[in-house]
Design a protein around this motif. Structure first.
Motif, PDB file in Angstrom:
ATOM      1  N   VAL A  97      71.652  74.495  26.888  1.00 54.74           N
ATOM      2  CA  VAL A  97      73.087  74.743  27.009  1.00 54.74           C
ATOM      3  C   VAL A  97      73.836  73.527  26.484  1.00 54.74           C
ATOM      4  CG1 VAL A  97      74.991  75.182  28.619  1.00 54.74           C
ATOM      5  CG2 VAL A  97      72.744  76.224  29.020  1.00 54.74           C
ATOM      6  N   GLY A  98      74.800  73.739  25.594  1.00 55.94           N
ATOM      7  CA  GLY A  98      75.559  72.625  25.043  1.00 55.94           C
ATOM      8  C   GLY A  98      77.051  72.877  25.097  1.00 55.94           C
ATOM      9  N   TRP A  99      77.760  71.904  25.657  1.00 53.51           N
ATOM     10  CA  TRP A  99      79.220  71.971  25.727  1.00 53.51           C
ATOM     11  C   TRP A  99      79.809  71.090  24.630  1.00 53.51           C
ATOM     12  CZ3 TRP A  99      82.444  68.361  29.245  1.00 53.51           C
ATOM     13  CH2 TRP A  99      83.819  68.626  29.089  1.00 53.51           C
ATOM     14  N   SER A 100      80.641  71.654  23.763  1.00 55.19           N
ATOM     15  CA  SER A 100      81.393  70.894  22.765  1.00 55.19           C
ATOM     16  C   SER A 100      80.436  70.080  21.901  1.00 55.19           C
ATOM     17  CB  SER A 100      82.429  70.022  23.486  1.00 55.19           C
ATOM     18  OG  SER A 100      83.417  69.558  22.607  1.00 55.19           O
ATOM     19  N   LEU A 101      80.517  68.743  21.912  1.00 54.62           N
ATOM     20  CA  LEU A 101      79.561  67.936  21.149  1.00 54.62           C
ATOM     21  C   LEU A 101      78.133  68.264  21.534  1.00 54.62           C
ATOM     22  CD1 LEU A 101      78.679  65.584  19.315  1.00 54.62           C
ATOM     23  CD2 LEU A 101      79.126  64.044  21.249  1.00 54.62           C
ATOM     24  N   GLY A 102      77.889  68.538  22.810  1.00 58.35           N
ATOM     25  CA  GLY A 102      76.546  68.899  23.254  1.00 58.35           C
ATOM     26  C   GLY A 102      76.016  70.136  22.563  1.00 58.35           C
ATOM     27  N   GLY A 103      76.914  71.069  22.200  1.00 59.74           N
ATOM     28  CA  GLY A 103      76.496  72.249  21.463  1.00 59.74           C
ATOM     29  C   GLY A 103      76.074  71.915  20.048  1.00 59.74           C
ATOM     30  N   HIS A 104      76.794  71.011  19.405  1.00 58.83           N
ATOM     31  CA  HIS A 104      76.409  70.572  18.059  1.00 58.83           C
ATOM     32  C   HIS A 104      75.059  69.859  18.091  1.00 58.83           C
ATOM     33  CE1 HIS A 104      80.262  71.665  16.284  1.00 58.83           C
ATOM     34  NE2 HIS A 104      80.884  71.007  17.263  1.00 58.83           N
ATOM     35  N   VAL A 105      74.852  69.020  19.111  1.00 58.09           N
ATOM     36  CA  VAL A 105      73.576  68.324  19.257  1.00 58.09           C
ATOM     37  C   VAL A 105      72.448  69.329  19.508  1.00 58.09           C
ATOM     38  CG1 VAL A 105      72.283  66.688  20.693  1.00 58.09           C
ATOM     39  CG2 VAL A 105      74.645  66.184  20.041  1.00 58.09           C
ATOM     40  N   ALA A 106      72.714  70.340  20.318  1.00 58.06           N
ATOM     41  CA  ALA A 106      71.707  71.366  20.592  1.00 58.06           C
ATOM     42  C   ALA A 106      71.307  72.094  19.309  1.00 58.06           C
ATOM     43  CB  ALA A 106      72.240  72.359  21.623  1.00 58.06           C
ATOM     44  N   LEU A 107      72.291  72.480  18.498  1.00 54.90           N
ATOM     45  CA  LEU A 107      71.996  73.168  17.236  1.00 54.90           C
ATOM     46  C   LEU A 107      71.183  72.269  16.308  1.00 54.90           C
ATOM     47  CD1 LEU A 107      75.466  74.873  16.644  1.00 54.90           C
ATOM     48  CD2 LEU A 107      73.321  76.032  17.213  1.00 54.90           C
ATOM     49  N   GLU A 108      71.521  70.983  16.265  1.00 59.16           N
ATOM     50  CA  GLU A 108      70.794  70.026  15.437  1.00 59.16           C
ATOM     51  C   GLU A 108      69.337  69.895  15.891  1.00 59.16           C
ATOM     52  OE1 GLU A 108      70.490  67.177  12.327  1.00 59.16           O
ATOM     53  OE2 GLU A 108      72.239  68.387  12.835  1.00 59.16           O
ATOM     54  N   ALA A 109      69.119  69.969  17.199  1.00 57.40           N
ATOM     55  CA  ALA A 109      67.781  69.764  17.751  1.00 57.40           C
ATOM     56  C   ALA A 109      66.909  71.010  17.709  1.00 57.40           C
ATOM     57  CB  ALA A 109      67.898  69.285  19.204  1.00 57.40           C
ATOM     58  N   LEU A 110      67.502  72.169  17.496  1.00 57.28           N
ATOM     59  CA  LEU A 110      66.776  73.425  17.672  1.00 57.28           C
ATOM     60  C   LEU A 110      65.487  73.505  16.859  1.00 57.28           C
ATOM     61  CD1 LEU A 110      66.641  76.224  18.957  1.00 57.28           C
ATOM     62  CD2 LEU A 110      68.011  77.090  17.037  1.00 57.28           C
ATOM     63  N   SER A 111      65.507  73.045  15.626  1.00 58.47           N
ATOM     64  CA  SER A 111      64.311  73.152  14.781  1.00 58.47           C
ATOM     65  C   SER A 111      63.153  72.329  15.322  1.00 58.47           C
ATOM     66  CB  SER A 111      64.633  72.712  13.343  1.00 58.47           C
ATOM     67  OG  SER A 111      64.988  71.334  13.310  1.00 58.47           O
ATOM     68  N   GLN A 112      63.451  71.373  16.208  1.00 54.16           N
ATOM     69  CA  GLN A 112      62.419  70.530  16.802  1.00 54.16           C
ATOM     70  C   GLN A 112      62.068  70.974  18.219  1.00 54.16           C
ATOM     71  OE1 GLN A 112      63.206  66.178  15.858  1.00 54.16           O
ATOM     72  NE2 GLN A 112      65.165  67.083  15.240  1.00 54.16           N
ATOM     73  N   LEU A 113      62.577  72.138  18.615  1.00 57.39           N
ATOM     74  CA  LEU A 113      62.306  72.692  19.943  1.00 57.39           C
ATOM     75  C   LEU A 113      61.715  74.087  19.775  1.00 57.39           C
ATOM     76  CD1 LEU A 113      65.671  71.647  21.685  1.00 57.39           C
ATOM     77  CD2 LEU A 113      63.464  70.474  21.830  1.00 57.39           C
ATOM     78  N   PRO A 114      60.474  74.172  19.290  1.00 56.97           N
ATOM     79  CA  PRO A 114      59.896  75.477  18.936  1.00 56.97           C
ATOM     80  C   PRO A 114      59.700  76.425  20.114  1.00 56.97           C
ATOM     81  CG  PRO A 114      58.222  73.765  18.890  1.00 56.97           C
ATOM     82  CD  PRO A 114      59.537  73.062  19.032  1.00 56.97           C
ATOM     83  N   HIS A 115      59.687  75.901  21.334  1.00 55.20           N
ATOM     84  CA  HIS A 115      59.449  76.754  22.500  1.00 55.20           C
ATOM     85  C   HIS A 115      60.724  77.060  23.281  1.00 55.20           C
ATOM     86  CE1 HIS A 115      55.213  76.232  21.690  1.00 55.20           C
ATOM     87  NE2 HIS A 115      55.345  74.924  21.765  1.00 55.20           N
ATOM     88  N   CYS A 116      61.862  76.642  22.745  1.00 50.52           N
ATOM     89  CA  CYS A 116      63.150  76.937  23.378  1.00 50.52           C
ATOM     90  C   CYS A 116      63.305  78.452  23.548  1.00 50.52           C
ATOM     91  CB  CYS A 116      64.274  76.375  22.514  1.00 50.52           C
ATOM     92  SG  CYS A 116      65.936  76.880  22.979  1.00 50.52           S
ATOM     93  N   LYS A 117      63.699  78.883  24.750  1.00 50.63           N
ATOM     94  CA  LYS A 117      63.794  80.317  25.035  1.00 50.63           C
ATOM     95  C   LYS A 117      65.137  80.922  24.654  1.00 50.63           C
ATOM     96  CE  LYS A 117      60.403  80.445  28.780  1.00 50.63           C
ATOM     97  NZ  LYS A 117      60.187  80.684  30.232  1.00 50.63           N
ATOM     98  N   GLY A 118      66.125  80.091  24.485  1.00 52.09           N
ATOM     99  CA  GLY A 118      67.455  80.593  24.148  1.00 52.09           C
ATOM    100  C   GLY A 118      68.441  79.449  24.147  1.00 52.09           C
ATOM    101  N   MET A 119      69.627  79.692  23.587  1.00 50.93           N
ATOM    102  CA  MET A 119      70.637  78.645  23.507  1.00 50.93           C
ATOM    103  C   MET A 119      72.001  79.220  23.856  1.00 50.93           C
ATOM    104  SD  MET A 119      71.386  76.003  20.368  1.00 50.93           S
ATOM    105  CE  MET A 119      69.824  75.179  20.734  1.00 50.93           C
TER     106      MET A 119
END
Length: 276
Positions: free
Chosen positions: A97-119
């Motif tokens: 879960v990412g709020w504001s800047l945290g959402g941009h950071v989450a999107l940036e990190a997604l490719s390195q989180l292969p087991h992430c269940k959802g965003m």
């Protein structure tokens, strides 16, 4: 809610954790904010059901002092630290879960989180490169303080007030304190990220995302354009549309925590039921 810290490559990372032991949820705060902004979730019913972990981004909250600013600040530096924190805390299969800047950071990190269940992102307009900032954001003069390393007290008050629905009178003082105590270099680095090679094309990320994506927006948002969000191509968009949190602005997780937590609970439950 318990405050903890860990060291990653010499950088202190502060985080808060709920009492629950159910499926994990990683919570990323916004610019010049901390995990305190998620207090209602960490100490609420969803925090008793799920293992919620709110990580302070480098330079903000309790992820200070900053030891290697070139490596840990900005969207990419923060994403690298989040990925390492995920591994250290055993959050590989968490909903992010990412709020504001945290959402941009989450999107940036997604490719390195292969087991992430959802965003789930909120207050975050995914940006292409070059970014269409004029369309993604509303013309609010307070926005500039989010990139200012040395904002005045007037800037601090205006910026934080823009988190909330217009006319909001009772704003917890910790929101202002979080901005005052933030490392100004972290804010400057966020602005410095908006350059070639400074971040991944987020519009392309949401267009090609394979995990469920929830996008929430406060009914009275003062910083992010709802029309811009509605115009994006997001094939895995939860419930097929942006979800509106009534009676709230840029910080719906605090302003209408009950409604926000209900959305988050439903999303996490659907992600858990989804075949892997």
């Amino acid at each position: 809610m318990q405050l903890h810290s860990l060291m990653i490559d010499g950088q202190q990372i502060g985080y808060r954790q709920s009492m629950g032991s159910g499926p994990a949820v990683l919570l990323l705060p916004g610019n010049s904010s901390s995990g305190l902004s998620y207090e209602c979730q960490l100490d609420g019913e969803i925090g008793l059901l799920h293992r919620l972990v709110a990580i302070d981004l480098p330079g903000f909250g309790d992820s200070q002092p900053v030891v290697h600013p070139d490596a840990v600040l900005g969207i990419q530096g923060s994403a690298r630290m989040v990925v390492k924190a995920v591994e250290a805390l055993g959050l590989e299969d968490a909903v992010v879960v990412g709020w504001s800047l945290g959402g941009h950071v989450a999107l940036e990190a997604l490719s390195q989180l292969p087991h992430c269940k959802g965003m789930l992102i909120f207050g975050t307009p995914p940006l292409a490169f070059p970014p269409d900032l004029a369309s993604a954001f509303l013309p609010n003069p307070a926005m500039g303080a989010g990139f200012n390393p040395t904002p005045s007290e007037e800037d601090v008050r205006a910026y934080v007030q823009a988190f909330f629905a217009p006319g909001t009178k009772e704003i917890p003082e910790f929101f202002f304190d979080d901005m005052r105590r933030a490392d100004g270099r972290a804010r400057a680095a966020v602005g410095g990220s908006i350059r070639p090679g400074g971040y991944e094309d987020e519009v392309e990320i949401v267009r090609t995302m394979h995990v469920p994506l929830a996008v929430l927006q406060g009914e009275h948002e003062q910083l992010v354009s709802l029309d811009y969000l509605k115009g994006l191509v997001m094939p895995t968009l939860w419930r097929g549309q942006v979800q509106i949190v009534p009676g709230s602005g840029h910080a719906p997780h605090w302003e209408n925590s009950e409604a926000f937590s209900a959305f988050l609970t439903a999303f996490v439950e659907e992600c858990e039921r989804r075949p892997r």
